[in-house]
Structure formats: C-alpha cells, structure tokens
Design a protein around this motif. Structure first.
Motif, mmCIF file in Angstrom:
data_model
loop_
_atom_site.group_PDB
_atom_site.id
_atom_site.type_symbol
_atom_site.label_atom_id
_atom_site.label_comp_id
_atom_site.label_asym_id
_atom_site.label_seq_id
_atom_site.Cartn_x
_atom_site.Cartn_y
_atom_site.Cartn_z
ATOM 1 N N ASP A 186 0.837 -1.197 0.000
ATOM 2 C CA ASP A 186 0.000 0.000 0.000
ATOM 3 C C ASP A 186 0.874 1.250 0.000
ATOM 4 O O ASP A 186 2.113 1.165 0.010
ATOM 5 C CB ASP A 186 -0.990 -0.012 1.166
ATOM 6 N N LEU A 187 0.240 2.399 -0.005
ATOM 7 C CA LEU A 187 0.978 3.655 -0.137
ATOM 8 C C LEU A 187 1.795 4.001 1.092
ATOM 9 O O LEU A 187 2.644 4.895 1.040
ATOM 10 C CB LEU A 187 -0.005 4.796 -0.447
ATOM 11 N N ALA A 188 1.561 3.302 2.198
ATOM 12 C CA ALA A 188 2.374 3.516 3.395
ATOM 13 C C ALA A 188 3.654 2.684 3.363
ATOM 14 O O ALA A 188 4.448 2.728 4.303
ATOM 15 C CB ALA A 188 1.563 3.184 4.651
ATOM 16 N N GLY A 189 3.857 1.915 2.288
ATOM 17 C CA GLY A 189 5.072 1.126 2.158
ATOM 18 C C GLY A 189 5.043 -0.166 2.947
ATOM 19 O O GLY A 189 6.087 -0.635 3.408
ATOM 20 N N CYS A 190 3.864 -0.770 3.086
ATOM 21 C CA CYS A 190 3.742 -1.947 3.940
ATOM 22 C C CYS A 190 2.631 -2.851 3.428
ATOM 23 O O CYS A 190 1.978 -2.562 2.433
ATOM 24 C CB CYS A 190 3.456 -1.521 5.380
#
Length: 505
Positions: A186-190
């Motif tokens: 996802d856009l949170a890098g996770c």
C-alpha cells in the motif's frame, strides 16, 4: 500552586500532536515476535531482551486479566525464542508451553464475540508453525476457533480476486497469504498497515526477485513503526501503524463526550484538527489512515464531531455500514461490533436520524446488570458502557442511561477508580465520562455525584503523581495502548470532572 493550567497545557499539546508522525502507539508482543522471526533488525539483541521482559510470572505473555488476548502473543513469543535457539531461553520456553497447556482450556465451547482481531486465523496458523518447530501443543481446545478460521479463509478465498491493499483482510495476511506479489503493497510502504504482515512479506520475498525500492520501503516502514512506540528499540513494533486518522478521530470523539470540544482555552488546538477531519473525510467515510479502507466506527465518530462543530454532514454516509440493526466496522465481519453500533446510534441521534433499530440490537445485548460487555475492539466494558450512556442521552433516553448507574457504582473500586485491565486511569476516565453524561442530563442522584467526586479525586491524585500507564485495554491482535488517544482520554475526563465541580487540582 494549582496544576489546572498544567493540565490544560498538556491536553492542548496532545491535541495539537494528534495524527503527527503516523500516530503514537505502544509496543506489541505479537508483532515484535514476528518481526524477530521473519525480518529482524541488524542488531536484534535489545528487541529480544524486551520480548523476554514481557513474559508474565505464569509463563505466558499478555495481560492476565484478559485471558483470550494471551494466546496470540504467547505463541508468537515462543516461536521467536525457539527460533533463536539460545540455551538461556530453554526454561522460559518450557514455562510458556506449560502455560498454554493449561490456559488453552478456556477455548472449549462456543467461540465468543469478543475474541481478539483475526484470532480465528492467527492462532491456528501459529499452532501450525509451532508444530513445524517441534513444539508439543494440544490443538483440540482450539477446534471451535479453527472452524471459525476455516470459515474466514473460505470467505477470503471468495473475495481474493477483488482484494485490495490497505484493507482489513490484508491486515492479517501473515496468517493466510501465499502470494507475495508487489500489488499487496500500500501507499504507506507496507502490507495491510501491519508490521507482522510486512515482516512475513519480506521473509517470503527473500529468495525471489523483488524490486529493490519495495524491499527498502518495507524495511523503512518497520523502522518507522518501531519509532512510533516511543521505546527507541529497533524491531519492537506496534500492532498497527500508521494510525494517524484513527488517533485523530477517536481522540476528538472522546473530547466530544468529555465536553472538551467547547472549552474556550482549547480552541486554538481543536479547530485545526476539526478542519483536518473535514478535509480528510472521504466519500465513503473515514479509515485509520488516509490509505486504509474506511470503516463504520470511525465514520460515525467523524460525523458526530463535525456535526457538533457546526459543519453540515451527510447522514446517508452511514447507510453502507448499517446491516440488520448493526453498524459494521468492516464489510464481511463474522463478529459484530457493539462499539461501532453505539457510535452509529450516537451519530444518528445527533444528525436527526432514527437510531431505534441500533438501540434495539444494543438493548438485546445488554447484560442483566445493565452493562454492555464483550466488545471486539475494546477489553473494558467501561468504554462500551460509558459511550452507550452518551448515545442514549443524545437520543433523549437519559433514563435508560441512568439505569446502569447503580452497577457503575457497584463496580467502582474503594479508592474511586475503575478498571478490569492494567489501564486503570484510562478505564476510570471512561467511567467518569459515562457518569457525567447522566449528570448533564439531570438523571444522576446523590450516590452518582459522590461516585464522580471520588473518581475525580483519584484521577487528580494520579495526575499529581506524574503517573503514566503502560498497560493497554484496546483490542486488536492483542491488547495495546494507543499512546496519545489514551492520554487525551485521561486528561479530558479529569478536566471535565473538575470543570463540573467534582474536584480540584
């Protein structure tokens, strides 16, 4: 010298910080253990030391007061220590296994509503891993939970072609996933805002080609998640992160219940948060972050706060979450959320809707002594019951709220506090806020006022002592403490008690 200005200043600073740095949230034994198992930091020694210190005298991990929240962290900790294979841990592991052999008996019979998040997936998966590691564990007590887990796995299999990153099923991907494609990111890098899921993704991708930027992003995510705990120990991570919209929304809703949203000396901190909530509200509601899928609980809270602040909101935004008299947190839930239903009823009452169907469900779930218990998102009945009292008062049903007051008083400790977990100050705040709802509605009798005076005195003494709790009463994969949320709840309840004339500081 009075400490009242200090109380206001600390509350103001916490309000101003809401949502920054992805949110602040205490450490998780389960997620830390899986990070150590799957994707440890360069030097994991301090993280292992922290993990060892969390073991309880009875051999298990997790708060002994909430038994069903202990299997997941205990199994994960045992796996991490077994994998390390340090001879100094052998006695510790044996003690943990002995604990589980006795403790697992609580799972016999029907599966209750208030099991920890994804326990039906996590515990059978951890038992599989333990079996592969040669740890002797009896699976029979968990058969009912495993059956529920299979039902959940079947549902995920049907939904799988449509699953998107940053959604509820992906948050527990570490327990069911076998697809390490980059599309899960996802856009949170996770993976699913979950340190545990992200660590397993890194581990499973170790022998496959992986874009370097994704691997680096996942490592950076785990480092940032560790920073969010405030412990400064690489590898010690929270149960969920980022959490910024959840931190903001829940805190502001609890400030609404405490009566602090109208405090003249807090407006400089409150208004920017209200503006941010308004700007961040999506067409489908609000989620724990701007990336994660929206949910019915936070959406209800946002609508209530914005409505109180004088902003026009669309009550129809809740419709997608209302099913058969319940408010869903996320779609396809197997266990219903009482707290989400309470918050939806409160929002509907404030917005001029008809919460009768929601209250009908809540009344049917009410215990014989008037309390609401067994919520899936919170271990304390005081949270659920205190918030329900507010919802009833908002709907013009103050007498129904007053009906639980004798039970609230009966469960108050002799020193004036409340609590069933180790988070006594936070739970006392919930008790105070519920009783204050009855007081403001004019239905609190003499014994109730005296109860509030004793609770305010206890909270004031706790504050003067500089007390800071570490225990958690919020429920996810295990119990946790959302650091800023909990502190805002404690401070605002004390402020409300003093401002209402029940004590001084």
């Amino acid at each position: 010298m009075t400490l009242y200005p200090q109380l206001l200043d600390e509350l103001r600073r916490n309000i101003q910080a809401l949502g920054t740095q992805g949110g602040k949230i205490g450490p998780s034994v389960y997620d830390t253990a899986l990070v150590l198992l799957y994707a440890p930091p360069a030097d994991p020694r301090d993280a292992y030391t922290w993990l060892r210190t969390q073991q309880q005298p009875d051999g298990g991990w997790g708060d002994p007061r909430i038994p069903r929240a202990r299997d997941t962290p205990t199994l994960a900790a045992l796996l991490a220590l077994h994998d390390l294979d340090d001879p100094s841990d052998h006695r510790r592991i044996a003690s943990g296994l002995a604990f589980l052999a006795q403790h697992s008996q609580i799972w016999h019979g029907p599966v209750p509503n208030d099991i920890p998040l994804a326990a039906e997936l996590l515990i059978p998966h951890l038992l599989d891993l333990a079996q592969r590691h040669g740890m002797p564990l009896d699976r029979q007590p968990y058969e009912g939970l495993a059956a529920l887990g299979q039902k959940r796995r079947d549902l995920i299999a049907r939904l799988r072609p449509r699953l998107r990153p940053a959604t509820s099923p992906i948050h527990s991907w570490e327990s069911w996933g076998d697809d390490v494609d980059a599309h899960l990111f996802d856009l949170a890098g996770c993976i699913g805002h979950s340190p545990a899921a992200t660590a397993r993704w890194l581990h499973d991708f170790a022998d496959r080609e992986c874009p370097a930027n994704l691997r680096e992003a996942a490592r950076a995510y785990l480092d940032a998640a560790a920073y969010a705990t405030g412990l400064d120990i690489p590898g010690v991570v929270p149960t969920v992160w980022p959490y910024n919209r959840n931190e903001q929304t829940v805190s502001m809703f609890c400030l609404l219940l405490a009566g602090s949203l109208d405090h003249p000396e807090l407006q400089d901190a409150l208004q920017p948060q209200i503006d941010s909530m308004r700007q961040g509200l999506r067409a489908t509601g609000q989620g724990i972050s701007d990336e994660f899928s929206t949910d019915g609980d936070l959406t209800s809270m946002v609508l209530a706060v914005l409505s109180h602040a004088g902003h026009a909101v669309d009550p129809g935004m809740l419709d997608a979450y209302l099913v058969d008299g319940w408010c869903l947190t996320y779609a396809n839930e197997l266990q219903r959320s009482f707290s989400a239903t309470v918050h939806a009823a409160h929002a509907q009452a404030m917005l001029g809707g008809d919460p009768a169907a929601l209250f009908q469900r809540l009344e049917a779930a009410r215990s014989d002594d008037g309390r609401w218990v067994d919520d899936k998102w919170h271990a304390s009945w005081l949270y659920l019951t205190g918030h329900a009292m507010h919802a009833l008062c908002a709907a013009g049903r103050a007498q129904d709220a007053a009906a639980v007051v004798p039970t609230m008083i009966a469960h108050q400790h002799p020193d004036g506090s409340w609590g069933v977990t180790s988070a006594y100050a936070e739970e006392t705040a919930y008790g105070m806020v519920g009783m204050l709802a009855a007081a403001r509605a004019g239905v609190l009798e003499v014994a109730g006022h005296e109860s509030l005076r004793r609770a305010t005195a206890w909270m004031a003494a706790y504050y003067r002592s500089g007390g800071t709790e570490l225990g958690g009463c919020w429920a996810a994969k295990e119990l946790y403490r959302p650091l800023r949320i909990s502190r805002v709840i404690e401070l605002s309840a004390l402020l409300a008690g003093i401002d209402a004339g029940y004590g001084e500081l």
